[in-house]
Enzyme design. Structure first.
Site, PDB file in Angstrom:
ATOM      1  N   PHE A 131     -32.023  21.281 161.391  1.00 55.89           N
ATOM      2  CA  PHE A 131     -32.506  22.747 160.846  1.00 55.89           C
ATOM      3  C   PHE A 131     -33.655  23.272 161.608  1.00 55.89           C
ATOM      4  CE2 PHE A 131     -30.539  23.119 156.126  1.00 55.89           C
ATOM      5  CZ  PHE A 131     -29.432  23.106 156.913  1.00 55.89           C
ATOM      6  N   ASN A 166     -28.331  31.628 164.206  1.00 52.68           N
ATOM      7  CA  ASN A 166     -29.229  32.334 163.264  1.00 52.68           C
ATOM      8  C   ASN A 166     -30.614  31.972 163.973  1.00 52.68           C
ATOM      9  OD1 ASN A 166     -27.962  29.737 161.508  1.00 52.68           O
ATOM     10  ND2 ASN A 166     -29.952  30.134 160.915  1.00 52.68           N
ATOM     11  N   ASP A 167     -31.556  31.138 163.199  1.00 52.96           N
ATOM     12  CA  ASP A 167     -32.917  31.428 163.331  1.00 52.96           C
ATOM     13  C   ASP A 167     -33.296  30.891 164.802  1.00 52.96           C
ATOM     14  OD1 ASP A 167     -32.827  31.556 160.680  1.00 52.96           O
ATOM     15  OD2 ASP A 167     -34.004  29.756 160.347  1.00 52.96           O
ATOM     16  N   TRP A 171     -28.547  37.042 156.176  1.00 53.75           N
ATOM     17  CA  TRP A 171     -27.635  36.437 155.466  1.00 53.75           C
ATOM     18  C   TRP A 171     -26.681  37.351 154.370  1.00 53.75           C
ATOM     19  CZ3 TRP A 171     -26.813  31.869 157.331  1.00 53.75           C
ATOM     20  CH2 TRP A 171     -27.897  31.038 157.853  1.00 53.75           C
TER      21      TRP A 171
END
Length: 493
Positions: free
Chosen positions: A101, A41-42, A307
């Site tokens: 994260f 993801n990010d 998401w």
């Protein structure tokens, strides 16, 4: 299969190496970055350093689903050819045992320094019971990273009053003058997203400066992945609001992306926004991060998924998630333009051109493909709607439609018949320049990105058509004219 004590970068690298032969290549993209195996993801730590672009990313290497976050790592010289490097970070310390994260990278004295959020679950419900702090990791060679022994560098005690005690993440660091500044995403625990600003002289000791920006009640209940950077004498604050209510046809996704243009005072930590807008008007663009390269360009790249929606490659393909085409940010008065990096033009092969052509109804084209760049310019005439159908199967059962609606002044991206993935339509207002509509479209196996005009509007979507759906067609309701259409296959050089 794995517990917190077994997550290491060495184990992740070994698992990827042994598992990637099982990947299903059907929807793997050609000129976009994906995880080598598993989940992505990010974008994180996007930086130009040592003659290459480094792009880290949120990564769960063991399955094509979100899990305890690692940092994947790839480098490129042209933003299109990517070389995978060893996994940079894995969870395992007390402060990041449940995830490393999102965060960012800076270069200090020839060393690459990552600042990231350590995530720790504190109770029975991992969606509600957690803490987040900020940590550092340092590399001498830009490949192997060592977590700082003094972590965390911003702890729970440095969260100001009136701010969430849980959502405290995604540091983006920049040096301004003699100090480093970090922006972090959070909320006020009352339903309003906000951005926090911290200052440091050495990246290790940080002082809270201000709440840099906050929702007015209409911009989402939590803000993620903020990015503050100068551009053309102004400052841009780019961020990703969660659960932002739709505003007409804007901000229609579960989570959105937006930017604010304004004035920033580093001393007082004040930011005065004078203009704000959506970054991408499609389905699949989130958590963008920017970097400046050796040419002075400000480049933005985002996660090209969303998401809580179906991702077909999670079923038997062993991977999920991709990055968008990198985009150059160009100031244009108050607003920003987002333009594809020109390096993509070096991939062009097999040129095709269609000259001035009248259009009334549907016109199949004698070209096809699933990995190409398409440029088209329409003269609307009396047509009420016109556009293109891409990745067509010839029967109308599968097609991705890009249309302009004259009555609404809206560009429409329709993926209701785009294959086995999620459907839906997105609309965005586009003004015709000199009574013409210019589109630049990038197709890459399971993605489509539409740039209108000079980049004043971008719409991004993941699509999953069958392998035989390769056709293209022009269409109109009423008479219009295609001034010019050009197409190139995009093939890795």
């Amino acid at each position: 299969m794995f517990t917190e004590s077994t997550y290491t970068v060495e184990r992740a690298d070994r698992f990827i190496r042994e598992s990637k032969p099982s990947l299903n290549p059907e929807y793997r993209l050609n000129y976009h970055l994906m995880a080598e195996y598993g989940w992505m993801n990010d974008p994180n730590g996007f930086i130009y350093s040592g003659g290459v672009y480094h792009l880290f990313y949120q990564h769960y290497p063991y399955k094509p689903f979100w899990g305890p976050m690692h940092w994947g790592h790839a480098v490129s010289r042209d933003l299109l050819h990517w070389e995978y490097l060893p996994v940079a970070l894995a969870p395992g310390e007390a402060y990041d045992k449940d995830g490393c994260f999102s965060g960012s990278a800076v270069e200090v004295d020839g060393k690459l320094v990552l600042m990231y959020t350590g995530h720790r679950v504190t109770g029975a419900d991992p969606d509600r019971d957690y803490e987040q702090v900020q940590a550092l990791a340092v590399s001498e060679d830009g490949i192997a990273f060592t977590k700082y022994s003094g972590n965390p560098v911003i702890g729970l005690g440095q969260i100001p009053a009136g701010v969430s005690r849980k959502d405290f993440r995604d540091p983006k660091v920049a040096k301004i003058g003699e100090h480093y500044y970090a922006v972090l995403g959070s909320n006020d625990a009352q339903g309003n997203g906000l951005v926090l600003l911290y200052r440091s002289s050495d990246l290790k000791a940080w002082t809270f400066v201000s709440i840099l920006a906050k929702s007015d009640g209409t911009m989402g209940d939590n803000w993620e992945c903020p990015d503050l950077f100068p551009l053309d004498g102004k400052y841009i604050l780019m961020l990703s609001p969660q659960r932002m209510p739709a505003q007409g046809e804007q901000y229609r996704n579960l989570h959105s992306t937006m930017y604010m243009v304004g004035e920033f005072d580093p001393e007082t930590g004040s930011f005065q926004a004078n203009f704000r807008a959506q970054v991408d008007h499609g389905f699949d663009f989130y958590a963008p991060q920017s970097a400046v390269d050796d040419k002075g360009r400000r480049i933005v790249i985002g996660w090209m998924d969303m998401w809580e929606q179906d991702i077909p490659t999670q079923r038997g393909h062993h991977w999920a998630g991709a990055m968008s085409l990198p985009r150059v940010v160009v100031p244009d008065g108050d607003r920003l333009l987002f333009q594809p990096v020109p390096e993509v033009e070096t991939w062009r092969t097999a040129p095709y051109e269609l000259g001035a052509t009248p259009l009334d109804g549907e016109l199949p084209l004698d070209i096809s493909g699933d990995c190409y760049e398409l440029q088209v310019e329409f003269e609307p005439g009396t047509a009420t709607q016109f556009g293109l159908k891409l990745r067509c199967d010839g029967t109308g059962k599968e097609e991705t439609v890009i249309a302009y609606d004259r009555s609404e002044g809206m560009l429409v991206l329709d993926r209701d018949r785009a294959g086995i993935g999620p459907g839906g339509r997105r609309k965005a207002a586009v003004s015709l320049a000199d009574e013409r509509l210019r589109l630049r479209i990038f197709m890459d196996k399971s993605s489509v990105e539409v740039f209108a005009g000079d980049g004043e509007l971008v719409m991004t979507a993941r699509i999953y058509p069958g392998p035989a759906s390769l056709g293209m067609a022009l269409f109109s309701t009423g008479e219009c004219r295609v001034h010019r259409l050009r197409k190139w296959d995009l093939v890795k050089g």
